[in-house]
Scaffold this active site. Sequence first.
Site, mmCIF file in Angstrom:
data_model
loop_
_atom_site.group_PDB
_atom_site.id
_atom_site.type_symbol
_atom_site.label_atom_id
_atom_site.label_comp_id
_atom_site.label_asym_id
_atom_site.label_seq_id
_atom_site.Cartn_x
_atom_site.Cartn_y
_atom_site.Cartn_z
ATOM 1 N N SER A 7 0.817 -1.218 0.000
ATOM 2 C CA SER A 7 0.000 0.000 0.000
ATOM 3 C C SER A 7 0.849 1.265 0.000
ATOM 4 C CB SER A 7 -0.939 0.042 1.203
ATOM 5 O OG SER A 7 -0.318 0.691 2.298
ATOM 6 N N VAL A 8 0.139 2.359 -0.240
ATOM 7 C CA VAL A 8 0.729 3.704 -0.244
ATOM 8 C C VAL A 8 1.368 4.041 1.107
ATOM 9 C CG1 VAL A 8 -1.459 4.786 0.473
ATOM 10 C CG2 VAL A 8 0.160 6.091 -0.923
ATOM 11 N N LYS A 9 0.918 3.355 2.164
ATOM 12 C CA LYS A 9 1.350 3.710 3.518
ATOM 13 C C LYS A 9 2.794 3.314 3.826
ATOM 14 C CE LYS A 9 -2.449 5.653 4.882
ATOM 15 N NZ LYS A 9 -2.533 7.018 5.392
ATOM 16 N N ASP A 10 3.376 2.484 2.975
ATOM 17 C CA ASP A 10 4.804 2.184 3.172
ATOM 18 C C ASP A 10 5.618 3.474 3.127
ATOM 19 O OD1 ASP A 10 4.081 -0.420 3.144
ATOM 20 O OD2 ASP A 10 5.265 -1.011 1.407
#
Length: 455
Positions: free
Chosen positions: A42-45
């Site tokens: 995900s983008v949250k990395d």
Amino acid sequence: MEVLGSILEAVGDTPLVRLTKVAGGVRATVLAKLEMLNPGGSVKDRIGLRMIEAAERQGLLRPGGTIVEPTSGNTGHGLAIAAAIHGYRCIFVMPDKMSQEKIALLRAYGAEVVITPTAVPPESPESYYRVADRLTEEIPGAFQPNQYFNAENPAAHYDTTGPEIWRQTDGRITALVVGVGTGGTITGTARYLKERNPDLLVVGADPEGSIYSGEVHPYLTEGIGEDFWPDTFDPSLVDRWVRVGDREAFRMARRITREEGILVGGSSGTAVVAAVEVARELGPDDVVVVILPDTGRNYLSKLYSDSWLLQYGLTDRPEVLRVEEVLQAKHGDMPSLVTVNAHEKVRQAIDVLQEYSISQAPVVREAGVDVTQFVGAVHENALLDRIFRDPDALQADVAEVMGPPIALVEFDEPIEVAFEALQHGPAVLVVKAGQALGVLTRSDLLEFLAHRRPA
Ligand SMILES: Cc1ncc(COP(=O)(O)O)c(C=O)c1O
């Protein structure tokens, strides 16, 4: 050698892919930024490591410390990867609407997960925000990155996502479409891109039920929309909101997976619905970039499960299938009705069964399809049983050896009726206005179900 020092160096630089099928008929170019290709899916990395390193620099997190975070899962995953490498204990607090896959996944990295109720206001002591605050206070050496307040969250996107998109589009991007959770992605990315091109159109994609674009009520799309305004979000950067319901979002997510081959979560569906809506109004020179935040692997038991969608009323009940359709779908040159005459000899009846490779046939008194003439049935099992013990039975009349007639089912009954009848006998006779249309066997129904196109 082309080698990375750790998996953390594999974060970012995600590809931009043109959407052709789901954005069909749109003149503008619609490009998807594939954030699910980050190592944590995900983008949250992008923000996990960033928040940890900033805390280390500020002395808020020391060796042996504990990271506590309220998260719907993806930020937890990003943090868990960074924490695993840096050697921190992790406790994640999440609301109970989150998928089992997300919870199991965090536990796989050695993190602890605390589940709290979804249907409570954010200020309730039971809310996942407040539970995370309490744990942070109570555990010595605990640090809460707090993605809702941490300036490193939008900064990560200002420094990476924004420049990547500018470079990948050669500065030709004219519209940016992003689902908004903490607002970190849209704030950092839009801020960078608007500095390059003040005319950029920034569109917030928001689930129905989120505070950002209307009335607040529960919804099922995960990761985006809020019931409060986080510090990490600068709403002045958003030029337009598009509000998207769960049903539409999930439907689009499934289309992206099936038609574009990109396995995405529900929030990607929300964002693409918004992107296509906006792109429809734009011209051929416009370049719309839509961010796809996470992978569909997190949601196999949710939006990718037909029974889950049905349970939440998010899909139409499957259309009623009628017995006649099963009969029409029977393949081959075989007539749909093969009968044996009651006055024929058993030997002839066996020849008929063999000629058509069938295992049973209705028996008629007079040739024809009038149901009143259907007086019995022959089945190869019963015939074998009889002839094995009494070979003379081959010369007997069919009427002497036949079994009871097979059950009748009206042509316009739902297939459930045929299914039920086939529990009690190997075949049913399909009837319309007193006339027999054909025989359906268990294997006919099985073949029909196996080859039907999924809805
Ligand atoms: C699946 C998913 N999509 C989108 C977002 C939104 O990103 P942001 O929090 O940067 O607004 C999140 C955030 O948690 C998410 O988990």
